[in-house]
Design a protein around this motif. Structure first.
Motif, PDB file in Angstrom:
ATOM      1  N   THR A 112      22.002 -18.599  86.068  1.00 41.26           N
ATOM      2  CA  THR A 112      21.730 -17.172  86.251  1.00 41.26           C
ATOM      3  C   THR A 112      22.809 -16.522  87.120  1.00 41.26           C
ATOM      4  O   THR A 112      22.543 -16.097  88.239  1.00 41.26           O
ATOM      5  CB  THR A 112      20.340 -16.951  86.880  1.00 41.26           C
ATOM      6  N   ALA A 150      26.228  -6.416  84.622  1.00 38.61           N
ATOM      7  CA  ALA A 150      25.872  -6.833  83.260  1.00 38.61           C
ATOM      8  C   ALA A 150      25.528  -8.315  83.203  1.00 38.61           C
ATOM      9  O   ALA A 150      24.628  -8.722  82.446  1.00 38.61           O
ATOM     10  CB  ALA A 150      27.015  -6.514  82.298  1.00 38.61           C
ATOM     11  N   ASP A 151      26.215  -9.123  84.005  1.00 33.75           N
ATOM     12  CA  ASP A 151      25.921 -10.552  84.034  1.00 33.75           C
ATOM     13  C   ASP A 151      24.548 -10.813  84.652  1.00 33.75           C
ATOM     14  O   ASP A 151      23.771 -11.639  84.165  1.00 33.75           O
ATOM     15  CB  ASP A 151      26.995 -11.301  84.831  1.00 33.75           C
ATOM     16  N   TRP A 153      22.035  -8.706  84.745  1.00 33.21           N
ATOM     17  CA  TRP A 153      21.036  -8.218  83.805  1.00 33.21           C
ATOM     18  C   TRP A 153      20.751  -9.280  82.745  1.00 33.21           C
ATOM     19  O   TRP A 153      19.593  -9.562  82.429  1.00 33.21           O
ATOM     20  CB  TRP A 153      21.492  -6.917  83.158  1.00 33.21           C
ATOM     21  N   ALA A 154      21.809  -9.905  82.219  1.00 32.31           N
ATOM     22  CA  ALA A 154      21.627 -10.971  81.215  1.00 32.31           C
ATOM     23  C   ALA A 154      20.867 -12.148  81.823  1.00 32.31           C
ATOM     24  O   ALA A 154      20.005 -12.752  81.158  1.00 32.31           O
ATOM     25  CB  ALA A 154      22.983 -11.413  80.678  1.00 32.31           C
ATOM     26  N   SER A 155      21.161 -12.478  83.067  1.00 28.19           N
ATOM     27  CA  SER A 155      20.466 -13.578  83.735  1.00 28.19           C
ATOM     28  C   SER A 155      18.980 -13.274  83.895  1.00 28.19           C
ATOM     29  O   SER A 155      18.117 -14.125  83.647  1.00 28.19           O
ATOM     30  CB  SER A 155      21.092 -13.842  85.109  1.00 28.19           C
ATOM     31  N   GLN A 157      17.219 -11.359  82.074  1.00 25.69           N
ATOM     32  CA  GLN A 157      16.572 -11.399  80.765  1.00 25.69           C
ATOM     33  C   GLN A 157      16.188 -12.820  80.373  1.00 25.69           C
ATOM     34  O   GLN A 157      15.164 -13.043  79.714  1.00 25.69           O
ATOM     35  CB  GLN A 157      17.486 -10.781  79.708  1.00 25.69           C
ATOM     36  N   LYS A 158      16.992 -13.785  80.781  1.00 25.80           N
ATOM     37  CA  LYS A 158      16.624 -15.194  80.545  1.00 25.80           C
ATOM     38  C   LYS A 158      15.304 -15.526  81.228  1.00 25.80           C
ATOM     39  O   LYS A 158      14.442 -16.203  80.650  1.00 25.80           O
ATOM     40  CB  LYS A 158      17.705 -16.134  81.098  1.00 25.80           C
ATOM     41  N   ALA A 243      21.950  -2.348  80.610  1.00 20.96           N
ATOM     42  CA  ALA A 243      22.779  -2.903  81.688  1.00 20.96           C
ATOM     43  C   ALA A 243      23.256  -1.802  82.629  1.00 20.96           C
ATOM     44  O   ALA A 243      23.337  -2.004  83.851  1.00 20.96           O
ATOM     45  CB  ALA A 243      23.967  -3.659  81.108  1.00 20.96           C
TER      46      ALA A 243
END
Length: 256
Positions: A112, A150-151, A153-155, A157-158, A243
């Motif tokens: 993450t 953005a990174d 946010w992606a983490s 979401q996981k 994001a």
């Protein structure tokens, strides 16, 4: 399979220490190692011997006691490969998607990045446990020190994709400040307002706000709710990406 046992206790000024005990295999993992004496006292209180440290990231307030605990207990230190050079005493480096066994329990590694470049969380699916450290807090998320919004946010979401009944243990008692901020972002969320009042009462009594669940966070944590139309309208960001909305929320929290 016997249930895992947990001991939660304060460390430093606002860290949480957590011990995870497997009675079947007589194993005990410290989730990070923020401060030596509280960890040893907690282990002695429960009659447990520390066999592992599950390191989430390299910050000093999460690895400070690694070497002293290893010297005392000869415990195995597991941590993120992406931060291996910065984690004292690391024995086993793990990547996103890796799994390892803790007695009869499987531990899945979820990378993450955001708070740090290689932060990992530890998920025990059979026990419905997530150790999220400084990625996901109750009503918050970690500051972005080493990766862009953005990174993170992606983490997040996981983690949001895990089952709603997953119990989440996090790294710091920041919940009261997070709640006071969250209601400025999502002011019409009745579940959030009720939760904020509950948190005010808990902290007034000196009680912990840990743990939370993925389901509760999805309903009330603005950092997981960047796609929510009410939040977007409140921020004047109807046309922005999720994001970008998340990045704005994080910036506002930094300045709150």
């Amino acid at each position: 399979m016997k249930s895992l046992e947990l001991e939660v206790f304060p460390c430093r000024s606002d860290n949480f220490g957590v011990l995870l005990h497997c009675p079947e295999a007589n194993l005990t993992a410290a989730i990070d190692a923020p401060e030596l004496e509280p960890i040893i006292e907690a282990a002695q209180r429960r009659g447990w011997t520390i066999t592992h440290i599950f390191t989430t990231h390299h910050h000093g307030d999460h690895v400070e006691a690694n070497l002293e605990l290893k010297d005392r207990f000869n415990c195995q230190i597991i941590g993120p490969r992406a931060e291996a050079v910065a984690i004292p005493g690391l024995d086993e480096a793990v990547n996103d998607g890796d799994s390892f066994e803790f007695g009869p329990h499987t531990v899945n590694v979820i990378e993450t990045p955001g708070h740090t470049a290689g932060h990992v969380c530890y998920h025990l699916p059979e026990s419905k446990l997530l150790f999220a450290a400084d990625t996901l807090f109750a009503l918050g998320c970690g500051r972005l020190f080493e990766r862009p919004a953005a990174d993170m946010w992606a983490s997040l979401q996981k983690l949001a994709a895990l089952p709603d009944d997953t119990t989440v243990y996090f790294g710091h008692e920041y919940t009261l400040a997070n709640a006071r901020f969250a209601v400025t972002i999502d002011p019409d969320n009745e579940k959030l307002k009720a939760r904020a009042a509950e948190i005010e009462a808990l902290r007034a009594e000196g009680k912990f706000t840990i743990p939370t669940t993925i389901g509760i966070e999805k309903e009330t944590n603005p950092f997981l709710r960047a796609s929510d139309p009410a939040i977007r309208k409140n921020l004047g960001m109807d046309a922005n990406s999720d994001a970008e909305v998340f990045a704005e929320i994080r910036t506002r929290k930094d300045n709150f």
